[in-house]
Every structure is written in C-alpha cells, then in structure tokens.
Design an enzyme around this catalytic site. Sequence first.
Site, PDB file in Angstrom:
ATOM      1  N   THR A 189       0.811  -1.211   0.000  1.00 48.56           N
ATOM      2  CA  THR A 189       0.000   0.000   0.000  1.00 48.56           C
ATOM      3  C   THR A 189       0.848   1.266   0.000  1.00 48.56           C
ATOM      4  OG1 THR A 189      -1.530   1.291   1.375  1.00 48.56           O
ATOM      5  CG2 THR A 189      -0.109  -0.224   2.535  1.00 48.56           C
ATOM      6  N   TYR A 219      -1.961   0.408   9.916  1.00 45.99           N
ATOM      7  CA  TYR A 219      -2.179  -0.331   8.668  1.00 45.99           C
ATOM      8  C   TYR A 219      -0.927  -0.258   7.795  1.00 45.99           C
ATOM      9  CZ  TYR A 219      -3.693  -1.119   3.875  1.00 45.99           C
ATOM     10  OH  TYR A 219      -3.768  -1.573   2.589  1.00 45.99           O
TER      11      TYR A 219
END
Length: 338
Positions: free
Chosen positions: A125, A149
């Site tokens: 990501t 995250y």
Amino acid sequence: MIAALRDLGAVLITGGAGYIGSHTAWACLDAGLRVVILDNLSTGVRHAAPPKAVFVEGAVEDRDLVHEVIRTYEVGAVLHFAASTIVEESMVDPDKYHRNNTLNSFRLMEAIASLGGMPFILSSTAAVYAPSPQGRLTESASVDPVSPYGLSKLRAEQLLAGTASVFGFPYLAMRYFNVAGADPLGRTGPSARSATHLLKVAVQAALGLRPTLPIHGRSHDTPDGACVRDYIHVSDLAQAHVHALAHLAGGGASGVVNCGTGRGASVLEVVAALEAELGRALPTTNAAARLGDVAYAVADETKLRQLLPDWTPRYEDLGLIVRSALAWERHMLAHAAI
Ligand code: UFG
C-alpha cells in the site's frame, strides 16, 4: 496466453473473495491461468469468487492447509491479498492489523519457503510512505507510515524481502494507491457490506442508500482543501498482476513497485465526476478530517510502466471509474445483495 505464464501451474490467490482479489482472479482466468482461491470469508463474500476458480475456505496462516492446497492443485505462484485494509480501523485496533497483515503473512511466506519458494506477489500500500507535501511518490521516497495499517504492510514487505532472499524466490510488493471502480463486465465489484472507501460511500449516497456523503476535511494543504488521492481502476490493477506474474516467471527483478496512475484527484473532484455521471447534485456534508488521513498521496508510476511494458491500463479516466462503480452498486441493489 502470455508466454512466460505457460509453465506456471495454478496461481494461489489468498483473499480471492475480496475486492481486489476477486478482480485479479477473473483477470488470471481471462489470461488462461488456473486459479485456486484461499479465503476465510471474514470480509470476502463467497459469490465474489469466480465460479471457475477452485475455492478453499481457510486461513493463510494454516501451514498444513497451504501445503495441501499447493500440492493438490500444483500451485506455481502466490498472489497474497488476504488482509485487513481500513486505515481508520487500524488506528483504533492496531493489533488486528499486525496479526492479520504482518504475522499471518509471514506464516504464509514461511509455508511457501519451506516448499522451496515460488513467485510471490504481496498486496502492499501507499500507506507505507511518510506524508509527502504534494509531490508524486517514487519507490525511493521515505517510508514512515502514519497508520498501523501502513506499518503492518511495511513489515510484511520487509519480511518478504528477507524470506525471499534467504530462500531464493522472486517477489514483488505492489504498493497500491486508491483502488476504485468495478469490473466493466459486471462480474464482480466492491461487495463487502461495510463501506468506508470514498467512491463506494459516494455511490451509495447517490442511490439513496445513505443520506449523504461526508466530506472528511476541507482544510488540508491541497489546492481545494480536500484530500488528494491517485485513483486506479481495479481492473487495470488486476491486469497489472497478470503482467507482474509474467515478469517474475520470466526471471524479472524482485522489489517494490507503486501501483497508481500518476494523477491526483481531490475528494471534491471525485464528487464532481460522479455528479457529471448522475446529471444531478450529490448530497454531501462537511465532516471532520479522518484519523490517519494524509492530505496528498499520488504515485510516480514510472517504475510500474518500466517493469510491465506490455501492461496497458484501459480505464484511467475518472469518469470510467465512477461509471463502473455506479453500475456495480446498482447491480447490488437490484439483486438485494447489500
Ligand atoms: N473520504 C471522504 N468521505 C468518505 C470516505 C472517504 O471524504 O465517506 C475521503 C477520505 O477522508 C480520504 C479519501 O476520501 O481523503 C479517500 O479515502 P478512502 O477511504 O477511499 O481511502 P484511503 O485513502 O483512506 O485509503 C486507501 C486504501 C489504503 C491505501 C490508501 C493509499 O484503503 O489501503 O488508499 O492512498 F493505503
């Protein structure tokens, strides 16, 4: 079929009942590959997995199961999508992210390594990068995640690089920017019940499934004060994975690669694109900035294009992304699948 994929065997897709995983499963099948999906259905939905794929319900950290699946179906490469992916949720439940995205990914890597290794693609990501004031991010930009995250994925990347180098198998960690839209053929789309991603929430507001679209933050350091993101169509991204497999199977270099379009759109620009598609205004409300949101995240996608020269994105226009998302939500509504 792309020549380098001919001898690959089947592809194991973890999280293949999820959003990006199911689109990639279709793209692999379309490319002539055999597909085996491993998904625990914690957020994925069974009907999102293509009917032609083998479906195994189970956990990526279950080493015996992974070994059995690999042997039974003669798996020759792994695409690892199964993960928790909501930035804001990770701010309040970081343990879940470290467990699912780092530890469980590492268990999967170990299971693969203990069989001698094979090409491995990790969903990573843009959230691994340190916030960057309005410049396009290259892969060498500094990594310093704002959210648990992002940190959980950065650690997974590092563990993959280490494991792959010790056991000698090729890998790519693909750093997704903002993935949006749905399969233009209507075969899959964002099917999860909970919606946090901008376009999903926006089309739900457009169809009256929620009263309004909250616009989180209007005073960010961006041209119009709203957050800017790089929206890549999920089917273009899925197709990039097929080419990434061919790249690795053909002896291409391992490493990290950004997956974006190189173009930014603000939340307000996404709203305008949706309004243009609808031909009417969307109900919106100003809301507080979200925890963990960075103001600006746009990819420098030069490396992606160099690495995958035969990959041609087809749906880069924001209008096409919006149209496919709207069509999918209408489809869900018609089939009462929400
Ligand atoms: N947003 C709103 N209203 C909403 C939902 C979102 O204004 O109802 C805004 C957010 O504040 C943000 C932008 O729209 O500014 C995009 O938000 P998303 O939830 O769609 O996506 P994120 O940028 O938070 O995160 C996504 C992926 C991450 C990835 C990141 C990289 O979920 O996995 O993009 O840019 F890391």
